[in-house]
Design an enzyme around this catalytic site. Structure first.
Site, PDB file in Angstrom:
ATOM      1  N   GLN A 100      58.615  55.066  34.248  1.00 47.66           N
ATOM      2  CA  GLN A 100      58.425  55.845  35.475  1.00 47.66           C
ATOM      3  C   GLN A 100      58.867  57.282  35.203  1.00 47.66           C
ATOM      4  OE1 GLN A 100      56.758  54.687  37.938  1.00 47.66           O
ATOM      5  NE2 GLN A 100      56.786  52.504  37.478  1.00 47.66           N
ATOM      6  N   CYS A 103      49.243  53.380  41.305  1.00 49.71           N
ATOM      7  CA  CYS A 103      49.161  54.832  41.084  1.00 49.71           C
ATOM      8  C   CYS A 103      47.738  55.314  41.342  1.00 49.71           C
ATOM      9  CB  CYS A 103      49.610  55.180  39.668  1.00 49.71           C
ATOM     10  SG  CYS A 103      48.649  54.340  38.404  1.00 49.71           S
TER      11      CYS A 103
HETATM   12  C1  LIG Z   1      51.812  51.244  35.655  1.00 44.94           C
HETATM   13  S1  LIG Z   1      52.497  50.483  34.250  1.00 44.94           S
HETATM   14  C2  LIG Z   1      53.822  49.597  34.984  1.00 44.94           C
HETATM   15  C3  LIG Z   1      54.877  49.084  34.077  1.00 44.94           C
HETATM   16  C4  LIG Z   1      56.177  48.640  34.740  1.00 44.94           C
HETATM   17  N1  LIG Z   1      55.969  47.893  35.950  1.00 44.94           N
HETATM   18  C5  LIG Z   1      57.090  49.830  34.995  1.00 44.94           C
HETATM   19  O1  LIG Z   1      57.276  50.215  36.165  1.00 44.94           O
HETATM   20  O2  LIG Z   1      57.635  50.385  34.031  1.00 44.94           O
HETATM   21  C6  LIG Z   1      51.285  49.291  33.907  1.00 44.94           C
HETATM   22  C7  LIG Z   1      51.586  48.342  32.771  1.00 44.94           C
HETATM   23  O3  LIG Z   1      50.473  47.467  32.618  1.00 44.94           O
HETATM   24  C8  LIG Z   1      50.301  47.164  31.250  1.00 44.94           C
HETATM   25  N2  LIG Z   1      48.905  46.732  31.094  1.00 44.94           N
HETATM   26  C9  LIG Z   1      47.794  47.497  31.012  1.00 44.94           C
HETATM   27  N3  LIG Z   1      46.691  46.723  30.923  1.00 44.94           N
HETATM   28  C10 LIG Z   1      47.122  45.438  30.944  1.00 44.94           C
HETATM   29  C11 LIG Z   1      46.454  44.171  30.887  1.00 44.94           C
HETATM   30  N4  LIG Z   1      45.124  44.098  30.789  1.00 44.94           N
HETATM   31  N5  LIG Z   1      47.194  43.050  30.948  1.00 44.94           N
HETATM   32  C12 LIG Z   1      48.544  43.111  31.055  1.00 44.94           C
HETATM   33  N6  LIG Z   1      49.233  44.286  31.109  1.00 44.94           N
HETATM   34  C13 LIG Z   1      48.528  45.435  31.046  1.00 44.94           C
HETATM   35  C14 LIG Z   1      50.663  48.457  30.533  1.00 44.94           C
HETATM   36  O4  LIG Z   1      51.061  48.204  29.201  1.00 44.94           O
HETATM   37  C15 LIG Z   1      51.812  48.983  31.406  1.00 44.94           C
HETATM   38  O5  LIG Z   1      53.050  48.536  30.914  1.00 44.94           O
END
Ligand SMILES: C[S@@+](CC[C@H](N)C(=O)[O-])C[C@H]1O[C@@H](n2cnc3c(N)ncnc32)[C@H](O)[C@@H]1O
Length: 405
Positions: free
Chosen positions: A241, A362
């Site tokens: 974040q 987001c």
């Molecule tokens: C917006 S971030 C949120 C991470 C965490 N909740 C945080 O607040 O730090 C979205 C997360 O989704 C993961 N992600 C992206 N595509 C994905 C997928 N197809 N399956 C699982 N995770 C995924 C990314 O690696 C990233 O860590």
């Protein structure tokens, strides 16, 4: 000269007059003149300013493309962001109760992606100028934490050491508990001498860690981040974040939503930003697509004292979402997908009996699309909390509470 009346702000923060004609750095209600270049006004003069117009706090604002709405009052920007979310939901036929925005203070960003280019005299690091690939230097940036500004001269030295003559270096700079954590992409390929020179720079600049195209080339101390009681060392370049305030606001809203739950699934869990603090009170199953991030989360949990059980899975939730029978024992789900949203996973949540969902997003458009799937399946949307950790920009972050009625 023709005059234009700005009627609204677009999603990127540009003022829009009838046409549409796009006028950057203007506000709704303003009357402006300028030179029309396609659909874009240039050489803009404000004839009638809005009463929401303020003097931009940053001296780089006119040229730097990092911020889009510093010329609007805080109240104006807050209302604008809430309206974007309200309209995205309304377009899906959903009415929602929107809580007042929680905005991060200036100078609190703990990470930034700097662009760096070699010059005749050395190198230049900063952000791209508005709608341009020219780099603007930002020594007095009002967004970045003062300790993060220290990454700028280091980024310039890294470009001199390992940047190519033509290309641009990208330096993702993050503040950790033990100093700067830098992840560089776009530089020369690593060879023996470059490795030696880069690790000398790690020592000279007292960097916590330096990685070059995902390879760690120097680490004085593991660059830990604290998530509740746990300390996690994220893999180079991993998602975090943007501000501590923003993270606390998201976590506060999530805690309120999942209060009383004993079993929580945290989907798109990253390195454990939410999963680890939530494990102070509940057992958590964390699912994340990036295996290195989930390994970092697991290590952080194993080393922490006093947390409940955290299980984890490296799993692609777009292709293999958690199914309703896997969700059966969950009292609550936290879901925080990337900008594309989580349509496949949300369809399975819609078919589940999970009583309460904390949805972090987001992207208001994909959020509203996914919200409609839940609402059509019988979930109600109790409230939406907009969190503005990207102040003065057009980015929007939110947490929403869904429950089965
Ligand atoms: C917006 S971030 C949120 C991470 C965490 N909740 C945080 O607040 O730090 C979205 C997360 O989704 C993961 N992600 C992206 N595509 C994905 C997928 N197809 N399956 C699982 N995770 C995924 C990314 O690696 C990233 O860590």
């Amino acid at each position: 000269m023709e005059q234009y009346t700005i009627t609204r702000l677009g999603h990127q923060g540009d003022g829009i007059a009838e046409g549409p004609v796009f006028a950057p750095l203007t506000l709704p209600g303003e009357v402006v003149t300028g030179t029309l270049d396609g659909t874009r006004l240039t050489d803009i003069r404000i004839i009638t300013p809005s009463d929401q117009r303020v003097a931009a706090p940053c001296r780089h604002y006119k040229s730097c493309g990092g911020c889009q709405v510093q010329h609007g009052s805080d109240a104006f920007v807050a209302d604008w962001k809430v309206d974007i979310v309200r309209h995205a939901l309304a377009a899906q036929g959903i009415e929602a109760s929107l809580r007042p925005v929680l905005t991060s203070a200036p100078k609190t960003r703990r990470r930034a992606s700097l662009s760096v280019r070699r010059t005749k005299k050395g190198a230049m690091a900063g952000f791209h100028a508005r709608a341009s690939d020219v780099i603007v230097q930002i020594p007095d940036c009002q967004l970045l934490h003062p300790d993060l500004l220290a990454a700028i001269p280091v980024a310039e030295r890294l470009a001199v050491i390992g940047g190519s003559r033509k290309g641009e270096l990208s330096v993702l700079a993050t503040l950790s508990t033990v100093g700067l954590d830098l992840a560089v992409t776009g530089g020369k390929p690593l060879d023996g001498q470059l490795r030696i020179d880069l690790s000398a720079e790690v020592e000279a600049s007292k960097l916590a860690r330096l990685s070059w195209d995902d390879e760690v080339v120097g680490q004085r101390e593991p660059p830990a981040q604290h998530f509740g009681r746990a300390a996690v060392v994220p893999p180079p370049g991993a998602f975090l974040q943007a501000t501590p305030d923003g993270e606390a606001a998201l976590l506060g809203a999530i805690r309120e939503i999942v209060a009383g739950a004993n079993h929580i699934a945290d989907l798109f869990a990253g390195c454990g930003t939410f999963a680890l603090p939530l494990a102070e009170r509940a057992e958590v199953h964390a699912v994340e697509g990036d295996k290195d991030m989930i390994a970092a989360l697991d290590l952080g949990w194993r080393r922490a004292v006093g947390l409940k059980k955290v299980t984890h899975e490296g799993r692609d939730l777009f292709r293999r979402p958690l199914m309703p029978d896997e969700l059966r024992k969950m009292d609550a789900v936290v879901i925080d997908p990337p900008r594309a949203g989580a349509e496949a996973q949300v369809r399975e949540l819609a078919a589940s009996t999970v009583p309460v969902i904390a949805f972090v997003s987001c992207n208001p458009v994909t959020f509203a699309r996914d919200a409609k799937i839940l609402v059509d399946a019988g979930y109600s949307l109790s409230w939406v909390q907009v969190v503005d950790q990207f102040r003065w920009s057009s980015h929007i972050e939110l947490v929403a509470r869904f429950s089965l009625t």
